[in-house]
Design a protein around this motif. Structure first.
Motif, PDB file in Angstrom:
ATOM      1  N   UNK A 300     -14.088 -11.611   3.746  1.00 49.88           N
ATOM      2  CA  UNK A 300     -13.897 -10.173   3.952  1.00 49.88           C
ATOM      3  C   UNK A 300     -13.944  -9.446   2.617  1.00 49.88           C
ATOM      4  N   UNK A 301     -13.960  -8.122   2.681  1.00 48.80           N
ATOM      5  CA  UNK A 301     -14.093  -7.328   1.473  1.00 48.80           C
ATOM      6  C   UNK A 301     -12.948  -7.549   0.490  1.00 48.80           C
ATOM      7  N   UNK A 302     -11.785  -7.943   1.020  1.00 51.16           N
ATOM      8  CA  UNK A 302     -10.656  -8.159   0.117  1.00 51.16           C
ATOM      9  C   UNK A 302     -10.593  -9.601  -0.374  1.00 51.16           C
ATOM     10  N   UNK A 304     -10.537 -12.407   1.461  1.00 52.57           N
ATOM     11  CA  UNK A 304      -9.981 -13.397   2.381  1.00 52.57           C
ATOM     12  C   UNK A 304     -11.082 -14.180   3.095  1.00 52.57           C
ATOM     13  N   UNK A 306     -12.525 -15.530   6.197  1.00 52.98           N
ATOM     14  CA  UNK A 306     -12.313 -15.229   7.610  1.00 52.98           C
ATOM     15  C   UNK A 306     -12.793 -16.350   8.517  1.00 52.98           C
ATOM     16  N   UNK A 322     -10.760 -30.493   1.913  1.00 56.08           N
ATOM     17  CA  UNK A 322     -11.087 -29.240   1.229  1.00 56.08           C
ATOM     18  C   UNK A 322      -9.976 -28.226   1.518  1.00 56.08           C
ATOM     19  N   UNK A 325      -9.582 -25.058   5.471  1.00 50.04           N
ATOM     20  CA  UNK A 325      -8.759 -24.766   6.652  1.00 50.04           C
ATOM     21  C   UNK A 325      -7.476 -24.032   6.268  1.00 50.04           C
ATOM     22  N   UNK A 326      -7.049 -24.326   5.065  1.00 52.59           N
ATOM     23  CA  UNK A 326      -5.820 -23.755   4.562  1.00 52.59           C
ATOM     24  C   UNK A 326      -5.954 -22.286   4.216  1.00 52.59           C
ATOM     25  N   UNK A 327      -7.131 -21.944   3.744  1.00 49.76           N
ATOM     26  CA  UNK A 327      -7.344 -20.582   3.264  1.00 49.76           C
ATOM     27  C   UNK A 327      -7.796 -19.656   4.373  1.00 49.76           C
ATOM     28  N   UNK A 328      -8.294 -20.242   5.450  1.00 50.93           N
ATOM     29  CA  UNK A 328      -8.867 -19.422   6.500  1.00 50.93           C
ATOM     30  C   UNK A 328      -7.794 -18.644   7.248  1.00 50.93           C
ATOM     31  N   UNK A 329      -8.043 -17.382   7.436  1.00 46.66           N
ATOM     32  CA  UNK A 329      -7.159 -16.608   8.279  1.00 46.66           C
ATOM     33  C   UNK A 329      -7.614 -16.763   9.708  1.00 46.66           C
ATOM     34  N   UNK A 330      -6.672 -17.029  10.579  1.00 44.45           N
ATOM     35  CA  UNK A 330      -7.050 -17.273  11.953  1.00 44.45           C
ATOM     36  C   UNK A 330      -7.450 -15.966  12.619  1.00 44.45           C
ATOM     37  N   UNK A 340     -15.311  -6.239  11.140  1.00 41.68           N
ATOM     38  CA  UNK A 340     -15.003  -6.349   9.711  1.00 41.68           C
ATOM     39  C   UNK A 340     -16.243  -6.777   8.927  1.00 41.68           C
TER      40      UNK A 340
ATOM     41  N   UNK B   1     -10.458  -1.233   3.808  1.00 40.63           N
ATOM     42  CA  UNK B   1      -9.551  -1.811   2.806  1.00 40.63           C
ATOM     43  C   UNK B   1      -8.102  -1.524   3.178  1.00 40.63           C
ATOM     44  N   UNK B  30      -1.022 -17.004  -3.873  1.00 42.21           N
ATOM     45  CA  UNK B  30      -0.843 -17.771  -2.653  1.00 42.21           C
ATOM     46  C   UNK B  30       0.337 -18.734  -2.732  1.00 42.21           C
ATOM     47  N   UNK B  88      -2.610 -10.871   6.937  1.00 36.19           N
ATOM     48  CA  UNK B  88      -3.599 -10.601   5.914  1.00 36.19           C
ATOM     49  C   UNK B  88      -3.179  -9.370   5.132  1.00 36.19           C
ATOM     50  N   UNK B 156      -3.809 -25.830  10.098  1.00 31.82           N
ATOM     51  CA  UNK B 156      -4.091 -25.749   8.666  1.00 31.82           C
ATOM     52  C   UNK B 156      -3.935 -27.116   8.018  1.00 31.82           C
ATOM     53  N   UNK B 157      -4.867 -27.424   7.126  1.00 27.64           N
ATOM     54  CA  UNK B 157      -4.794 -28.729   6.470  1.00 27.64           C
ATOM     55  C   UNK B 157      -3.474 -28.876   5.735  1.00 27.64           C
ATOM     56  N   UNK B 158      -3.038 -27.799   5.104  1.00 28.41           N
ATOM     57  CA  UNK B 158      -1.793 -27.853   4.353  1.00 28.41           C
ATOM     58  C   UNK B 158      -0.607 -28.208   5.239  1.00 28.41           C
TER      59      UNK B 158
END
Lengths: 481, 201
Positions: A300-302, A304, A306, A322, A325-330, A340, B1, B30, B88, B156-158
């Motif tokens: 996304x523009x910020x 994140x 997605x 990797x 999966x952790x960084x992805x926003x559901x 978006x 934004x 994070x 988010x 989530x993997x974490x």
């Protein structure tokens, strides 16, 4: 006047002996509690241990600094790289198990302390509670303005560059280069792969790239352009039937097919750098895969993440290795996904630990990409030859830099520079934005301009050139000395 | 934004005891968002009325302009990327400081219990007894596991890394040790600084 201070905790007692300098000055605040300004000796005693730690001021400072830094490491889990000048530290604390911490004293390593005459090293195995009591005794001492006021608690987070590298330094330097340049991020992992070209009107010469195109479900305007970066390893790991969707998730499909695309080159570049850094920083998972893992990622523009899709089999099988999966926003709602604006990237995790990011839809051709690709020479690895060239490059750079320009920087800047055995600069790459802006003030463009085609085919050594914000020029072989 | 900051409101004075960290965008990274929420989760597992206590502490510390109600608290904590409903939205430095101040304030009140449980763990290890031999410790671990599983996103993997009771117990015990360091004279400063380790340039 001799003064003693006692900081007593259930498991640890810290005793300081010293002298007050300003006896009888009658400071109102400190009435009855004189200032201890000169430390003559200290003793630290742990419950359940017969031996105690005794020494002078140097030893004391080492102990409190190390214990304080270790406490921070325990809180954050971020190891602090204590390598300073390579000499042995007189006080070391290591984690033995989740609940045990080993404090070891090497009196010999002290330079100016009464305790250095004790030749034997001593270890104490401390439970977390005991360690805390030591740190708390120290914090109470720090907070005590009537005891050695010159020593105060100085807490600053470990800086990025101070953290213990997950990999050798040379490799860690790579990803920064990749993100910014955006072109052959592979140039680093695969060293001398030529800059990929973008030819919108031609069929991509790479079979693999064609596969990706065939698998791509893009309907957007620029969707016809196959990804432009190809490197031998990546090509091999791409497989026609393996564009495995993450697509149990409808929202992900919508995201990649229907969401508006961010196309402004500046934004695409900025997000790419951000994504690269984000992925690299977050990549803490143990990994042992052998084929590069390739993903298509929407951002996304910020900044994140997605959503992402798997481009090869390994990418699906090893996704847990990797940070994706952790960084992805559901995203739960396809309608939201559709609205978006996103930028899409191709992300490659290499077995060597590099993260390569490039725009999924390729990028506009640049002037330099119009040149015919040139067969490049092989990498120089002989340390003696590299050392010589290192100095040649240093001289070339320092001669070509204006002193005032050099001192005008507000941040460190870095370049990757390739040089032939004859000392000809054949290629370079600014590694950050400021470095790009500053480029015209360096001799690099002129130096490269003087290179001939045969120079470019010659063997090359690769170097890291850094100009610090203090104006100091540093040159080192890319892979270290 | 998204708007990164709410309309200007007076920033509570108490936040000034913690320094602004030189991070990109001026928001909590994070790892900070993750760690602060986990520390609060451990506090809730120690203290039955944990979430009430958090709101009460916000009031006591005069942090209501930042955490005015339960929903706001939930929003801030949901910036933890492990959360099922991960938000988010960024966590500003002021918001991060407020949560750290609250966590350390509560940890200090629980000092005795935290020390008891850590010593109990130690003694169980020495006698090679399993963790359920100490009622209060077993209770803490069980509640922590329940809180973690009900609130964190198992995809989530974490989070998957904590897919067994044993792994969650380890995490809970690590957090217990970390909570102890929050109780000290400089605990608040130590926790605040630690969540930026490796994040500042």
């Amino acid at each position: 006047m001799s003064i003693q201070r006692l900081y007593s905790l259930p498991n640890c007692t810290l005793t300081l002996d010293g002298w007050g300098e300003e006896v009888g000055l009658g400071n109102g605040d400190s009435a009855g509690r004189p200032l201890l300004s000169i430390l003559t000796s200290f003793e630290c005693r742990f419950n359940g241990h017969d031996r105690s730690i005794k020494g002078g001021r140097e030893f004391f400072e080492q102990l409190i600094t190390t214990a304080s830094a270790y406490a921070q490491q325990f809180l954050s889990g971020v190891p602090y790289n204590r390598e300073r000048g390579g000499s042995t530290q007189p006080v070391v604390i290591e984690q033995v198990s989740s609940n045990f911490h080993r404090l070891t004293i090497y009196p010999q390593a002290l330079t100016d302390d009464p305790a250095r005459t004790q030749s034997e090293s001593i270890s104490f195995d401390l439970m977390t509670v005991q360690l805390f009591d030591l740190v708390e005794a120290i914090d109470q001492f720090y907070a005590d303005s009537q005891t050695i006021p010159g020593l105060t608690l100085n807490l600053t987070p470990v800086r990025k560059r101070q953290t213990t590298p997950k990999q050798p330094l040379a490799k860690r330097a790579l990803p920064a280069a990749l993100g910014v340049a955006g072109l052959a991020t592979a140039a680093i992992a695969f060293f001398f792969v030529p800059i990929p070209e973008f030819r919108p009107t031609e069929e991509s010469p790479s079979e693999a790239a064609t596969n990706v195109q065939a698998n791509s479900t893009d309907t957007v305007a620029s969707g016809d352009n196959p990804p432009t970066e190809t490197s031998s390893d990546e090509v091999e790991s791409l497989d026609t039937g393996s564009d495995l969707d993450a697509a149990s998730d409808e929202a992900t499909e919508v995201l990649f097919n229907d969401a508006p695309l961010i196309i402004e080159p500046d934004v695409v570049d900025q997000l790419m750098v951000q994504l690269q850094e984000n992925l690299f920083d977050s990549w803490t998972q143990e990994h042992s895969f052998e084929d590069a893992l390739i993903y298509r990622v929407a951002v996304a523009e910020n900044g994140n993440v997605l959503g992402f899709k798997y481009v090869n089999d390994a990418a699906l099988a090893r996704v847990d290795e990797t940070p994706l999966p952790d960084l992805q926003y559901t995203l739960l709602d396809p309608e939201v996904a559709q609205q978006e604006p996103v930028a899409q990237y191709r992300v490659v995790f290499t077995p060597a630990g590099a993260v390569e990011v490039s725009p999924w839809h390729g990028r506009l051709p640049e002037a330099s990409a119009e040149q015919e690709p040139v067969e490049l020479g092989t990498e120089i690895t002989d340390p003696a030859q590299l050392a010589n060239l290192n100095w040649d490059l240093y001289d070339l750079m320092i001669d070509g830099l204006d002193d005032a320009d050099r001192r005008s920087l507000s941040a460190d800047i870095s370049y990757r520079v390739n040089m032939t055995p004859d000392g000809v600069v054949v290629d370079y790459e600014p590694l950050d934005d400021t470095a790009s802006e500053f480029l015209s003030k360096t001799p690099l463009p002129a130096l490269r301009g003087a290179a001939t085609n045969s120079d470019r085919q010659n063997d090359q050594g690769q170097f890291l050139v850094v100009i610090t914000q203090d104006g100091v020029l540093q040159v080192s072989p890319w892979r270290g000395f | 934004m998204q708007v990164h900051h709410p309309p200007a409101k007076p920033v509570p004075m108490i936040l000034d005891i913690l320094p602004d960290m030189p991070v990109a965008d001026g928001v909590c990274p994070r790892r900070a968002r993750l760690q602060i929420d986990l520390i609060l989760l451990a506090i809730e597992a120690l203290d039955l009325s944990g979430s009430e206590a958090i709101l009460k502490a916000a009031k006591d510390l005069e942090l209501q302009s930042i955490i005015k109600n339960r929903v706001m608290l939930w929003r801030l904590r949901s910036t933890n990327p492990f959360r099922r409903n991960s938000q988010r939205r960024p966590l500003t430095l002021a918001e991060g400081k407020a949560l750290v101040l609250i966590a350390c304030n509560l940890a200090r009140r629980l000092t005795v219990l935290i020390r008891q449980l850590l010593l109990a763990h130690q003694q169980l290890q020495e006698k090679q007894l399993s963790l359920d031999h100490h009622f209060r410790l077993a209770e803490y671990l069980e509640r922590f596991r329940a809180h973690f599983r009900s609130r964190m996103n198992p995809k989530r993997a974490g989070v998957m890394a904590y897919d067994t009771d044993e792994k969650l117990n380890e995490l809970a015990l690590l957090l217990l040790g970390q909570l102890l360091f929050c109780t000290g004279t400089s605990g608040t400063q130590r926790l605040w600084s630690s969540v930026f380790d490796g994040e500042v340039a």
